[in-house]
Write a protein that holds these residues in place. Structure first.
Motif, PDB file in Angstrom:
ATOM      1  N   PRO A 145       0.628  -1.464   0.348  1.00 20.89           N
ATOM      2  CA  PRO A 145       0.152   0.279   0.145  1.00 20.89           C
ATOM      3  C   PRO A 145       0.769   1.633   0.000  1.00 20.89           C
ATOM      4  O   PRO A 145       2.114   1.511   0.754  1.00 20.89           O
ATOM      5  CB  PRO A 145      -1.093   0.131   1.387  1.00 20.89           C
ATOM      6  N   GLY A 146       0.668   2.339  -0.932  1.00 26.68           N
ATOM      7  CA  GLY A 146       1.280   3.255  -1.693  1.00 26.68           C
ATOM      8  C   GLY A 146       2.415   3.259  -2.038  1.00 26.68           C
ATOM      9  O   GLY A 146       3.460   4.495  -2.012  1.00 26.68           O
ATOM     10  N   GLU A 147       3.035   2.019  -2.534  1.00 30.65           N
ATOM     11  CA  GLU A 147       4.285   2.158  -2.515  1.00 30.65           C
ATOM     12  C   GLU A 147       3.789   1.862  -4.385  1.00 30.65           C
ATOM     13  O   GLU A 147       3.215   1.722  -5.207  1.00 30.65           O
ATOM     14  CB  GLU A 147       4.675   0.409  -2.793  1.00 30.65           C
ATOM     15  N   THR A 148       5.130   2.458  -5.099  1.00 29.79           N
ATOM     16  CA  THR A 148       5.675   3.294  -6.730  1.00 29.79           C
ATOM     17  C   THR A 148       5.817   2.481  -7.188  1.00 29.79           C
ATOM     18  O   THR A 148       7.248   1.711  -6.248  1.00 29.79           O
ATOM     19  CB  THR A 148       5.786   4.581  -6.962  1.00 29.79           C
ATOM     20  N   SER A 149       5.653   1.411  -8.202  1.00 32.58           N
ATOM     21  CA  SER A 149       6.835   0.191  -8.694  1.00 32.58           C
ATOM     22  C   SER A 149       7.815   1.281  -9.111  1.00 32.58           C
ATOM     23  O   SER A 149       8.048   2.391  -9.803  1.00 32.58           O
ATOM     24  CB  SER A 149       5.957  -0.145  -9.615  1.00 32.58           C
ATOM     25  N   SER A 150       8.930   0.370 -10.120  1.00 35.21           N
ATOM     26  CA  SER A 150       9.806   1.207 -10.684  1.00 35.21           C
ATOM     27  C   SER A 150       9.333   1.187 -11.701  1.00 35.21           C
ATOM     28  O   SER A 150       8.871   1.012 -12.673  1.00 35.21           O
ATOM     29  CB  SER A 150      11.169   0.202 -10.689  1.00 35.21           C
ATOM     30  N   ASN A 151       9.710   2.521 -12.902  1.00 38.07           N
ATOM     31  CA  ASN A 151       9.318   3.105 -13.910  1.00 38.07           C
ATOM     32  C   ASN A 151       9.943   2.058 -15.473  1.00 38.07           C
ATOM     33  O   ASN A 151      10.626   1.241 -15.061  1.00 38.07           O
ATOM     34  CB  ASN A 151      10.290   4.005 -14.380  1.00 38.07           C
ATOM     35  N   LEU A 152       8.226   1.593 -15.460  1.00 35.47           N
ATOM     36  CA  LEU A 152       8.261   0.983 -17.002  1.00 35.47           C
ATOM     37  C   LEU A 152       9.123   0.838 -17.979  1.00 35.47           C
ATOM     38  O   LEU A 152      10.230   0.338 -18.307  1.00 35.47           O
ATOM     39  CB  LEU A 152       6.898   0.344 -17.471  1.00 35.47           C
ATOM     40  N   PHE A 153       9.072   2.496 -17.864  1.00 37.99           N
ATOM     41  CA  PHE A 153      10.008   3.010 -19.330  1.00 37.99           C
ATOM     42  C   PHE A 153      10.351   4.720 -18.718  1.00 37.99           C
ATOM     43  O   PHE A 153       9.600   4.758 -18.222  1.00 37.99           O
ATOM     44  CB  PHE A 153       9.709   2.436 -20.532  1.00 37.99           C
ATOM     45  N   GLU A 154      11.376   5.121 -19.529  1.00 34.40           N
ATOM     46  CA  GLU A 154      11.349   6.541 -19.243  1.00 34.40           C
ATOM     47  C   GLU A 154      11.316   7.629 -20.530  1.00 34.40           C
ATOM     48  O   GLU A 154      11.527   8.726 -20.162  1.00 34.40           O
ATOM     49  CB  GLU A 154      12.687   6.280 -18.571  1.00 34.40           C
ATOM     50  N   LYS A 155      11.602   7.016 -21.444  1.00 36.07           N
ATOM     51  CA  LYS A 155      11.681   7.553 -22.482  1.00 36.07           C
ATOM     52  C   LYS A 155      10.471   6.986 -23.797  1.00 36.07           C
ATOM     53  O   LYS A 155      10.563   5.448 -24.293  1.00 36.07           O
ATOM     54  CB  LYS A 155      12.606   8.249 -23.155  1.00 36.07           C
TER      55      LYS A 155
END
Length: 218
Positions: A145-155
Motif C-alpha cells: 500500500p502506497g508503494e510505487t513500482s519502478s518505471n516501466l520505461f522512461e522515454k
C-alpha cells in the motif's frame, strides 16, 4: 481534429471487435498532450483502469503514474521523456500489469504502427518488469500500500526512415497506457488475468506465473 478522433476510435472499436480482441483493451482517455512538427503530430494519453475480478472480489484500483511534459515540437529519432509506472493506492498488497500500445490516425482512418518499430520505448526495466507477449508488461513483485513500482520505461521515440516519411504525412501518433491490478491472495491473479486457476505452461507467462506464485498470500 475532434471529429477525426471520434471517427478513428469508432473504427478502431469495429476493427478490434472484428479481430476478436477483448473489449477491456478499449481504453478511456484521461489526458492528451498535443504537439506538432511539420506534418507530424504526437498526442500522448494515459489511463488507469479498474479490473473487475472474476472471482467476485470488489473493484481494485492502482493508479497509473505518467510523467510527461509535451515539448514545443518533436522530431523523428528524438527521445522524449515519458515516465510510466504504477502506484498502489489501496490498503492491501497488489499484483500489477501495464498495457502500452501505440495507435495512429491519418485522414480519419486508422494507420498501422507497431511498438518497437515506428514507436520505441526507451529505458525499459527488464529486471522488475517482464513482457508477457500478450499485450501486457507484468510487475514481478507485489506492491505494498502506497508503494510505487519502478518505471516501466522512461522515454519514447518516433522512428521513421527517410524513405518512408512521405507515407507518414499528416499522421497523428498516440501512446496508450493502462494499469490493471489484483490482490495477492491465493491464485486470484490467474483467474482475473488469464481466466483460469491452472498454472501457465508456456513462456514468458510461465516465468511470470511462477514468480508471482512465490510472492502470493494464502
Amino acid at each position: 481534429m475532434k471529429n477525426q478522433l471520434r471517427t478513428f476510435f469508432r473504427k478502431l472499436r469495429v476493427n478490434i471487435k472484428e479481430r476478436g480482441t477483448p473489449r477491456k483493451r478499449l481504453l478511456i482517455f484521461l489526458a492528451i498532450g498535443l504537439v506538432t512538427f511539420l506534418t507530424f503530430a504526437w498526442f500522448i494519453t494515459s489511463d488507469s483502469v479498474q479490473n473487475k475480478f472474476k472471482s467476485g472480489n470488489p473493484l481494485f484500483d492502482v493508479a497509473l503514474v505518467d510523467d510527461f511534459t509535451p515539448p514545443n515540437e518533436i522530431k523523428p529519432d528524438t527521445e522524449i521523456n515519458k515516465v510510466v509506472a504504477a502506484k498502489n493506492t489501496e490498503e492491501i498488497d497488489a499484483f500489477v500489469r501495464l498495457m502500452v500500445f501505440p495507435t495512429a490516425l491519418k485522414d480519419g482512418e486508422p494507420f498501422e504502427v507497431q511498438l518497437g518499430d515506428q514507436v520505441q520505448l526507451i529505458g525499459l526495466d527488464a529486471t522488475k518488469w517482464k513482457d508477457g507477449e500478450d499485450g501486457y508488461y507484468y510487475y514481478l513483485d507485489k506492491l505494498a500500500p502506497g508503494e510505487t513500482s519502478s518505471n516501466l520505461f522512461e522515454k519514447v521515440k518516433l522512428v521513421i526512415p527517410n524513405e518512408q516519411k512521405d507515407n507518414y504525412k499528416d499522421v497523428t501518433f498516440d501512446i496508450v497506457a493502462k494499469t490493471e491490478a489484483i490482490h495477492t491472495r491465493k491464485y486470484d491473479y490467474r483467474i482475473s488475468w488469464w481466466e483460469t486457476d491452472d498454472p501457465q505452461t508456456a513462456d514468458p507467462l510461465k516465468t511470470i506465473d511462477e514468480t508471482l506464485a512465490e510472492k502470493r498470500a494464502e
